[in-house]
Write a protein that holds these residues in place. Sequence first.
Motif, PDB file in Angstrom:
ATOM      1  N   GLY A  44       0.766  -1.235   0.000  1.00  0.00           N
ATOM      2  CA  GLY A  44       0.000   0.000   0.000  1.00  0.00           C
ATOM      3  C   GLY A  44       0.799   1.289   0.000  1.00  0.00           C
ATOM      4  N   ALA A  45       1.988   1.284   0.591  1.00  0.00           N
ATOM      5  CA  ALA A  45       2.775   2.524   0.643  1.00  0.00           C
ATOM      6  C   ALA A  45       3.108   3.042  -0.753  1.00  0.00           C
ATOM      7  CB  ALA A  45       4.056   2.313   1.441  1.00  0.00           C
ATOM      8  N   LYS A  46       3.234   2.117  -1.712  1.00  0.00           N
ATOM      9  CA  LYS A  46       3.570   2.522  -3.073  1.00  0.00           C
ATOM     10  C   LYS A  46       2.355   2.570  -3.993  1.00  0.00           C
ATOM     11  CE  LYS A  46       8.395   1.186  -3.137  1.00  0.00           C
ATOM     12  NZ  LYS A  46       9.477   0.613  -3.930  1.00  0.00           N
ATOM     13  N   THR A  47       1.240   1.990  -3.573  1.00  0.00           N
ATOM     14  CA  THR A  47       0.093   1.915  -4.477  1.00  0.00           C
ATOM     15  C   THR A  47      -1.130   2.680  -3.997  1.00  0.00           C
ATOM     16  OG1 THR A  47      -0.705  -0.142  -3.473  1.00  0.00           O
ATOM     17  CG2 THR A  47       0.810  -0.344  -5.345  1.00  0.00           C
ATOM     18  N   SER A  48      -1.204   2.993  -2.717  1.00  0.00           N
ATOM     19  CA  SER A  48      -2.392   3.662  -2.172  1.00  0.00           C
ATOM     20  C   SER A  48      -2.132   5.144  -1.951  1.00  0.00           C
ATOM     21  CB  SER A  48      -2.817   2.998  -0.860  1.00  0.00           C
ATOM     22  OG  SER A  48      -3.238   1.692  -1.094  1.00  0.00           O
ATOM     23  N   VAL A  49      -1.735   5.818  -2.994  1.00  0.00           N
ATOM     24  CA  VAL A  49      -1.506   7.260  -2.920  1.00  0.00           C
ATOM     25  C   VAL A  49      -2.370   7.943  -3.992  1.00  0.00           C
ATOM     26  CG1 VAL A  49       0.842   7.061  -2.014  1.00  0.00           C
ATOM     27  CG2 VAL A  49       0.480   7.163  -4.471  1.00  0.00           C
ATOM     28  N   PRO A  50      -2.776   9.175  -3.748  1.00  0.00           N
ATOM     29  CA  PRO A  50      -3.557   9.878  -4.769  1.00  0.00           C
ATOM     30  C   PRO A  50      -2.784   9.997  -6.080  1.00  0.00           C
ATOM     31  CG  PRO A  50      -3.685  11.020  -2.668  1.00  0.00           C
ATOM     32  CD  PRO A  50      -2.635   9.958  -2.520  1.00  0.00           C
ATOM     33  N   CYS A  51      -3.471   9.721  -7.170  1.00  0.00           N
ATOM     34  CA  CYS A  51      -2.850   9.803  -8.487  1.00  0.00           C
ATOM     35  C   CYS A  51      -3.853  10.385  -9.473  1.00  0.00           C
ATOM     36  CB  CYS A  51      -2.397   8.425  -8.948  1.00  0.00           C
ATOM     37  SG  CYS A  51      -1.495   8.474 -10.511  1.00  0.00           S
TER      38      CYS A  51
END
Length: 138
Positions: free
Chosen positions: A71-78
Amino acid sequence: MIDVRPNHENGYLYLLVSEPFSLDELYQLLLNSPNAFVGWPAVLDLRQVRLDRITETDIRRHLMKKSSLGGAKTSVPCAYVVEGVKAQAVVRMATVMSELASISKDEDMLVTEDLEEATRWVTASGAAVDAKRRYSRG
């Protein structure tokens, strides 16, 4: 090709994508991203890429690999900046599939044709505020 341009002042990454481009290149960028940028929201500018050549199978393969990153690399606003209805459809399909696979949340993704809208959206996110704070502390 992905040109990563950190915007330290506003706490987000601007990724300018151009041909040649593959989803594997995007995965490698996520996999090898420096720890300093983990958790930073991103504007992914895809306007110079032909997205209509990316298939559902390509997206599924990409998401399968991406799911192993955590999640640290995939659950960010984009925010995805695209050009045209076909490109919007491809990216929306990918964002829906990502949500269904519990990799990303729909509310953390924006698809738009307007770079300014994308920039405003990511800088308003809590993740951008946190990234600015981390960067200013050095």
